[in-house]
Scaffold this motif. Sequence first.
Motif, PDB file in Angstrom:
ATOM      1  N   THR A 199     -23.462  10.600  20.971  1.00  0.00           N
ATOM      2  CA  THR A 199     -24.699  10.366  21.723  1.00  0.00           C
ATOM      3  C   THR A 199     -25.645  11.558  21.580  1.00  0.00           C
ATOM      4  N   THR A 202     -27.898  11.712  18.317  1.00  0.00           N
ATOM      5  CA  THR A 202     -29.165  10.987  18.275  1.00  0.00           C
ATOM      6  C   THR A 202     -30.339  11.892  18.631  1.00  0.00           C
ATOM      7  N   GLY A 214     -33.132   5.684  15.429  1.00  0.00           N
ATOM      8  CA  GLY A 214     -31.755   5.797  14.965  1.00  0.00           C
ATOM      9  C   GLY A 214     -31.263   4.580  14.219  1.00  0.00           C
ATOM     10  N   TRP A 268     -22.728   3.452  26.505  1.00  0.00           N
ATOM     11  CA  TRP A 268     -23.721   4.151  25.667  1.00  0.00           C
ATOM     12  C   TRP A 268     -23.052   4.753  24.435  1.00  0.00           C
ATOM     13  N   SER A 271     -22.232   1.779  22.015  1.00  0.00           N
ATOM     14  CA  SER A 271     -23.393   1.255  21.286  1.00  0.00           C
ATOM     15  C   SER A 271     -23.902   2.260  20.257  1.00  0.00           C
ATOM     16  N   THR A 272     -23.865   3.536  20.638  1.00  0.00           N
ATOM     17  CA  THR A 272     -24.316   4.575  19.703  1.00  0.00           C
ATOM     18  C   THR A 272     -23.377   4.661  18.508  1.00  0.00           C
ATOM     19  N   GLN A 275     -23.892   1.783  16.184  1.00  0.00           N
ATOM     20  CA  GLN A 275     -25.159   1.895  15.475  1.00  0.00           C
ATOM     21  C   GLN A 275     -25.054   2.911  14.333  1.00  0.00           C
TER      22      GLN A 275
END
Length: 716
Positions: A199, A202, A214, A268, A271-272, A275
């Motif tokens: 996290t 990013t 990102g 979070w 998802s990060t 991604q």
Amino acid sequence: LLHCNTVFFVMSASSNSQPTTNMDEFELVDDDFKHDCNYPVLPIIYPNNATYNASTGTMSINESVARDKLLIYKPALEFIRNIPSKIAAISIVGRARTGKSLIAGELYAPERVPCPFDLGHKMDACTYGVWVSAKTIQHPHEEDTVVLIFDVEGTGYHEAHKQNDLQLMIITLLLSSYFIYNSKGAFDAPALDEIGFVTELTERIQSTPNDDSGEDFSKFFPKFMWLLRDVHLTPVINGQQVSVKDYFCDKVLKKQRGVSQKVRDRQWIQSTFLQMFQDYDAFALPMPHSDAQVLQKLGELSRDQLQPAFNAALKEFCDLVLRQAQSKVLFTKQDDGKDVYIHCRGSHLASWIEQCVASVNDPEQVPAISSMTAAVMSSVFRQQKTKTIAVYQQIMQARLTQLRNGDRQMPLDEQAIIELHLEVFNQVLCHSAQSLQPRNNMMNDADGNGDGDGLNAQQRAVFDEFCDEIGHSSDVTKIGKKNGIMSQLLKENRDLSLAYCRAYLHQNYEQTIEPMLQRPQSHSAEAVIAQFAQLETAFHAHCKGPAKEQCWTEFKNQTMKQSVAQFRKLKGFNEKLMKQEAEAARQRELHRVMQSELNKQKAESQQQQLMMKDELSRIETARQQEQADHVKALQDAEERMRSMQQSQFTELAKSFQESNSSMQQRMMEMQQSNANDMKEMMLMMNKTIEAINNRPPPEPPVVHVGGGGGPDCVIL
């Protein structure tokens, strides 16, 4: 000249024609290596408070110095820079004291004892910074690709600051094509907390300047492998045995329900992570041994002393990693938004590491991947330009020496040098300078990824610099006309040509023509001109270079014309002297003839005088004899007369007297006649002698000299 088919930075899995790089260009001595010289390792990145001892291969920490930046170990960087092949960069990170180095060593040198990378058995960290395998290993599944292993300092070390962990994590993610996260424990929701660093990434990395979405992270981030250590349970979901990856996805990456802060934080992270890492996997290794003392010496034990299950799983894991690992690629975007991928070779990866370290050392800077890629490619292009220029110079000098048959002072025809330049230029383009050569058609490659307009513009700019620095031009008539290597080579050749041609003309002039000029009486002007013509023929056959015509024109207009004119003048003056000398010789011969005639006449006169003297002596003798005869006759007559009778005495006396008188008269007349003849002869002789003596002598020869005395000056 710009149509080689292979471009160094174009992503093409089928391209195998790569330039050969001599790995001896940067030679690492044994002291640079750590431990096993058959499988050496080197620090590539280390903290500023650390000192590397090349002789012992150990790193020491100065506790009094604050750790605030990272440094690059140049020998290791140059080792990477000189790798000609594509590079699969496999890194292993994780918390300290979790056995990362054993995995790194097994990927590098399977079953090698001792392990090439340090394995400590104390609580303190034994690896500082990032270490790299310093021997290229051919990728078992990809052509033209080698494998490098990066062993990274453990995170969470009690003496390490969080900032240090994040710096190394960013660098490792950016330089890797395969990222192994090594951990112990279990695949469960709390395990997400270990990769919470994603996290923060990013906020510390951008794909392009001012891009905070990102969305492109997954395009340049490596494949993620989560390696769970010391696992003794079988992964089961709903009573069914599943793969470790499926278990990892279900237990770690599956979205959790709940509204608590901890749940939201983990959501979070999930998802990060997804991604950033769209390509990921997971693997579990059992305990290598149950004995703690054995575990402390894990890197020094042969594999047969470890658990068979561990050995089998370790081999399976390494095989899986090497199958999945691909070459490192750099990412950027074209102006039209199309993605561009560039395979990393040694020069790319070395420059990329420099960019990454510089970025993380600046706390105010947020690395923009596309900008870093552009900087790397610019650096690669210029490094390649420098190397290519060196190769070009080396080949040109060798080939020029060959053309000159080993005589470096021998000039060459300028066209021969230009033709050699074109040959060498094409040679280095197709071998040493492929990454400098722009392609005219910027089509997408076989993988559907374009080369990039921006990169091509950079490449074109560096290629133009390369052409300028070597003096190349697409217009053959302009090659070497400006500054550059070719300009210098052509200038040196012109100087050699000028010196060589002048020396050749001077030497042959002295040997063949000067002797003729020094002896004008033995040669004609036509012969001298013919000798100059022979020299011209020999000169054009033997001499070369751009100064040849200039030297001959100078020689012809100056030396040749002056020599012929001087020879003609000298020849004319010499002929005049020869005529004067001939006239003087004629006069001398005439004088000799006259003197000889005079001497002859004198001899004749003397001979005549002797003859006259002899004749006079003969006449006088004859006269005396005649007189004596006459006296005797008289005496005889007188005697006869005495004997005559007295009777006849008077008659006889009278007759005698008359006869005597007549005889005396005749004697007197004879004497008078002889005296007159003698006198007349003496008179004629004296006149002849006087005429001879009074004859004028011959005139002396006159020699005219056209010297400083003027035309009236004569030599007597």
